[in-house]
Design a protein around this motif. Structure first.
Motif, mmCIF file in Angstrom:
data_model
loop_
_atom_site.group_PDB
_atom_site.id
_atom_site.type_symbol
_atom_site.label_atom_id
_atom_site.label_comp_id
_atom_site.label_asym_id
_atom_site.label_seq_id
_atom_site.Cartn_x
_atom_site.Cartn_y
_atom_site.Cartn_z
ATOM 1 N N TYR A 215 -15.963 4.219 8.297
ATOM 2 C CA TYR A 215 -14.905 3.289 7.899
ATOM 3 C C TYR A 215 -14.111 2.768 9.106
ATOM 4 O O TYR A 215 -13.377 1.797 8.988
ATOM 5 C CB TYR A 215 -13.917 3.980 6.941
ATOM 6 C CG TYR A 215 -14.442 4.219 5.550
ATOM 7 C CD1 TYR A 215 -14.193 3.311 4.525
ATOM 8 C CD2 TYR A 215 -15.189 5.362 5.254
ATOM 9 C CE1 TYR A 215 -14.668 3.542 3.236
ATOM 10 C CE2 TYR A 215 -15.674 5.600 3.970
ATOM 11 C CZ TYR A 215 -15.404 4.686 2.976
ATOM 12 O OH TYR A 215 -15.878 4.910 1.703
ATOM 13 N N ASP B 225 -12.203 -1.264 3.006
ATOM 14 C CA ASP B 225 -11.092 -0.582 2.338
ATOM 15 C C ASP B 225 -11.335 0.926 2.260
ATOM 16 O O ASP B 225 -12.431 1.371 1.891
ATOM 17 C CB ASP B 225 -10.888 -1.127 0.925
ATOM 18 C CG ASP B 225 -10.347 -2.556 0.932
ATOM 19 O OD1 ASP B 225 -9.909 -3.007 2.006
ATOM 20 O OD2 ASP B 225 -10.372 -3.214 -0.127
ATOM 21 N N TYR B 226 -10.284 1.685 2.584
ATOM 22 C CA TYR B 226 -10.417 3.146 2.671
ATOM 23 C C TYR B 226 -9.329 3.819 1.840
ATOM 24 O O TYR B 226 -8.169 3.385 1.839
ATOM 25 C CB TYR B 226 -10.292 3.581 4.130
ATOM 26 C CG TYR B 226 -10.312 5.081 4.354
ATOM 27 C CD1 TYR B 226 -11.502 5.799 4.324
ATOM 28 C CD2 TYR B 226 -9.129 5.786 4.600
ATOM 29 C CE1 TYR B 226 -11.528 7.173 4.528
ATOM 30 C CE2 TYR B 226 -9.137 7.162 4.817
ATOM 31 C CZ TYR B 226 -10.336 7.849 4.781
ATOM 32 O OH TYR B 226 -10.353 9.217 4.984
ATOM 33 N N LYS B 227 -9.699 4.879 1.149
ATOM 34 C CA LYS B 227 -8.749 5.647 0.359
ATOM 35 C C LYS B 227 -8.979 7.132 0.596
ATOM 36 O O LYS B 227 -10.087 7.642 0.403
ATOM 37 C CB LYS B 227 -8.922 5.336 -1.134
ATOM 38 C CG LYS B 227 -8.130 6.228 -2.074
ATOM 39 C CD LYS B 227 -6.646 5.902 -2.070
ATOM 40 C CE LYS B 227 -5.879 6.717 -3.122
ATOM 41 N NZ LYS B 227 -4.441 6.416 -3.134
ATOM 42 N N ASP B 228 -7.936 7.842 1.054
ATOM 43 C CA ASP B 228 -8.025 9.289 1.233
ATOM 44 C C ASP B 228 -7.273 9.951 0.087
ATOM 45 O O ASP B 228 -6.037 9.850 -0.006
ATOM 46 C CB ASP B 228 -7.415 9.706 2.574
ATOM 47 C CG ASP B 228 -7.482 11.211 2.784
ATOM 48 O OD1 ASP B 228 -8.600 11.767 2.749
ATOM 49 O OD2 ASP B 228 -6.415 11.834 2.975
ATOM 50 N N CYS C 71 -10.049 -0.438 10.654
ATOM 51 C CA CYS C 71 -10.702 -0.150 9.378
ATOM 52 C C CYS C 71 -11.632 -1.310 9.027
ATOM 53 O O CYS C 71 -11.195 -2.458 8.905
ATOM 54 C CB CYS C 71 -9.635 0.034 8.294
ATOM 55 S SG CYS C 71 -10.260 0.671 6.742
ATOM 56 N N SER D 201 -3.930 4.819 1.642
ATOM 57 C CA SER D 201 -4.847 3.704 1.425
ATOM 58 C C SER D 201 -4.747 2.763 2.613
ATOM 59 O O SER D 201 -3.640 2.410 3.034
ATOM 60 C CB SER D 201 -4.492 2.945 0.145
ATOM 61 O OG SER D 201 -4.738 3.745 -0.999
ATOM 62 N N PRO E 36 -6.197 -0.933 4.060
ATOM 63 C CA PRO E 36 -6.983 -2.130 3.769
ATOM 64 C C PRO E 36 -7.900 -2.498 4.924
ATOM 65 O O PRO E 36 -7.635 -2.176 6.077
ATOM 66 C CB PRO E 36 -5.906 -3.202 3.580
ATOM 67 C CG PRO E 36 -4.773 -2.746 4.437
ATOM 68 C CD PRO E 36 -4.789 -1.241 4.358
ATOM 69 N N TYR F 127 0.801 -1.224 0.000
ATOM 70 C CA TYR F 127 0.000 0.000 0.000
ATOM 71 C C TYR F 127 0.839 1.283 0.000
ATOM 72 O O TYR F 127 0.328 2.370 0.238
ATOM 73 C CB TYR F 127 -0.958 -0.016 1.199
ATOM 74 C CG TYR F 127 -2.096 -0.991 1.015
ATOM 75 C CD1 TYR F 127 -3.289 -0.604 0.413
ATOM 76 C CD2 TYR F 127 -1.952 -2.318 1.400
ATOM 77 C CE1 TYR F 127 -4.316 -1.512 0.213
ATOM 78 C CE2 TYR F 127 -2.969 -3.235 1.205
ATOM 79 C CZ TYR F 127 -4.152 -2.830 0.606
ATOM 80 O OH TYR F 127 -5.163 -3.738 0.404
#
Length: 525
Positions: free
Chosen positions: A98, A406-409, A403, A415, A417, A30
């Protein structure tokens, strides 16, 4: 004992080698920079209780420099440490959906502990949090002020009697042990609904079991570290961390108390058990002064009363009610005792601060030695002192969120997982020169109204932030402030020849504890 210890080391070692390689690959995959914290807090040292996880966090926080996040390879987990304030706000509040859960700690073998609010997950946590929150508002805590006053007066009177009978007119106390007498009697009254008499009888069964329940010895600390790093292993082995006999002792008291309250066979009291019963029956009503501050408003949830099918659900089962009483007891006794002890120590070492605080407290003290809830809440300097104690000696030096998908900023490029744990390095932030002038110095002026307004609110998080913040924050602060007010109004607090200066403290898990056997001298005014 030695056979058990060897077995635990073997199990921990096997788990370490099974999971450690996997942890490193996650960061590489990641694009997260990994920082090796073993140079200051080796995994074996943490496992044996010689070092604390926050020491590694502090090191990583400094090495990161201006970077917003990094990865720390713990034994069985991939921990992503977040330093950037905007990212922290997203994790704690903006993108909370999240990060609803915390990492697992306990197995089903300790169901009462696993069902405590901090350990609950998903919809169950949301439902219980929504049901329990109204019991901690201003009006409800105000009801309990009589307990803080009556126990506080008993406590200082007992200490004054000991000083009176001494040759020099003062009393030397083992600070944490003496403070425990106060907090135990407060919690017994405010939670369990009876007078424990700990101040008069420090060797009572209630006191003994309370210490066994709350105090983690070396053996239990090692099991705690394994539970943090390898929760699945703990579940498979059905390993228990809390003293089983002590846990059963308090469960029995709660069972009896709740059954009596539910049946109406006992007089209504202004305590937590009564509030839980009222909440379960749908009788818990808002009071005129149940106002929420910004900390509490950010913790409010939408919904939470329904199950996954959208139907109304009763979350407050007997087990859940018992467990919430236990966590309230644990936090109100152990964590608060540590904070009061650190405060007493700081005042002993800084006589000028003590004198200024005593002058402020004296303005609201009543003739009988009691304090009014609302007047106590208006004391600006007392609040500054307590805030500074919680900055220097945090009860939780790291906050964590797991988390759940799955998270994406986009802004930061981070990122995360599903299943990864995000860590907020509270202790490191509390000692960052970017937010505090002379952070190494104990100085209540760090929390003057002007300084608080200028500082990013996420640079100070002794009780967390957002929906998973500490629900008992208001109770803990009032309990602490009342104890400190009673103490400084009646005694001059001084160090003895054995008092360590500077403070000698140690880490236990994520918490900072005062040195064992810490002595202070009290002289009646």
């Amino acid at each position: 004992m030695w056979l058990a210890l060897i077995s635990l080391v073997v199990i921990g070692s096997i788990a370490y080698f099974l999971f450690f390689r996997k942890t490193k690959n996650i960061f590489k995959e990641y694009g997260i920079r990994e920082i090796d914290t073993s140079v200051v807090a080796g995994k074996i040292e943490i496992f044996l209780g010689r070092k604390g996880m926050p020491e590694g966090d502090d090191y990583a926080y400094k090495i990161m420099g201006s970077e917003k996040f990094c990865g720390i390879a713990e034994m069985g987990n991939s921990l992503i440490l977040v330093k950037d304030m905007e990212l922290i706000k997203k994790v704690m509040i903006k993108d909370f959906d999240y990060f609803v859960d915390r990492r697992e700690f306990f197995s089903d073998a300790e169901l009462s502990v696993k069902k405590m609010l901090p350990s609950l997950e998903g919809e169950e946590w949301k439902g219980v949090r929504t049901a329990v929150s109204p019991t901690f508002t201003t009006g409800k805590i105000r009801r309990m002020m009589d307990y803080f006053n009556s126990v506080g007066k008993d406590w200082v009177n007992s200490l004054a009697e000991k000083a009176k009978s001494s040759s020099d007119g003062s009393v030397t106390i083992e600070a944490l042990k003496s403070v425990n007498h106060y907090t135990l009697d407060v919690i017994a009254s405010a939670v369990f609904g009876f007078n424990a008499g700990t101040i008069k009888d420090p060797k009572s069964a209630f006191t003994t079991m309370a210490h066994r329940f709350a105090d983690l010895n070396k053996w239990q600390l090692m099991k705690f570290v394994i539970s943090v790093q390898f929760p699945k292993l703990i579940s498979i082995l059905k390993m228990k961390i809390i003293d089983e006999e002590a846990l059963t002792f308090f469960e029995r008291i709660l069972d009896q108390g709740l059954k009596a309250r539910m049946s109406g066979d006992t007089t209504k009291r202004n305590d937590f058990l009564q509030l839980l019963v009222e909440a379960k029956k749908g009788e818990l009503k808002a009071e005129g002064k149940d106002e929420l501050n910004s900390f509490e408003k950010e913790a409010q949830l939408n919904g939470g009363a329904e199950n996954e099918s959208g139907e109304k659900k009763q979350w407050l089962t007997q087990q859940i009610m018992n467990s919430q009483s236990l966590v309230f007891f644990f936090a109100g006794f152990s964590s608060t005792s540590n904070s009061i002890t650190f405060t007493a120590y700081a005042l002993a070492v800084h006589q000028d601060i003590q004198d200024r605080l005593r002058k402020e407290v004296g303005k609201i003290a009543k003739e009988d030695g009691s304090f009014d809830y609302d007047e106590l809440s208006t004391l600006v300097y007392l609040d500054m002192v307590v805030c500074e104690v919680l900055r220097k000696f945090p009860a939780a030096a790291r906050l964590e969120r797991k988390c759940v998908r799955d998270y994406k900023d986009v802004e930061s490029g981070l990122s995360i997982p599903k299943g990864a744990v995000v860590g907020i390095p509270v202790n490191a932030m509390h000692n960052d020169k970017q937010y505090y002038d002379n952070p190494d110095k104990f100085d209540p002026e760090h929390f003057s109204p002007d300084k608080k307004t200028q500082r990013n609110p996420y640079a100070y998080m002794p009780f967390g932030m957002g929906p998973r913040n500490c629900i008992g924050m208001r109770f803990a602060l009032v309990e602490t402030k009342a104890a400190v007010a009673h103490l400084v109004h009646n005694f001059r607090i001084e160090p003895t020849k054995k008092t360590p200066i500077p403070m000698s403290s140690y880490w236990a898990g994520f918490g900072l504890l005062p040195s064992k056997g810490l002595e202070l001298k009290l002289t009646p005014l």
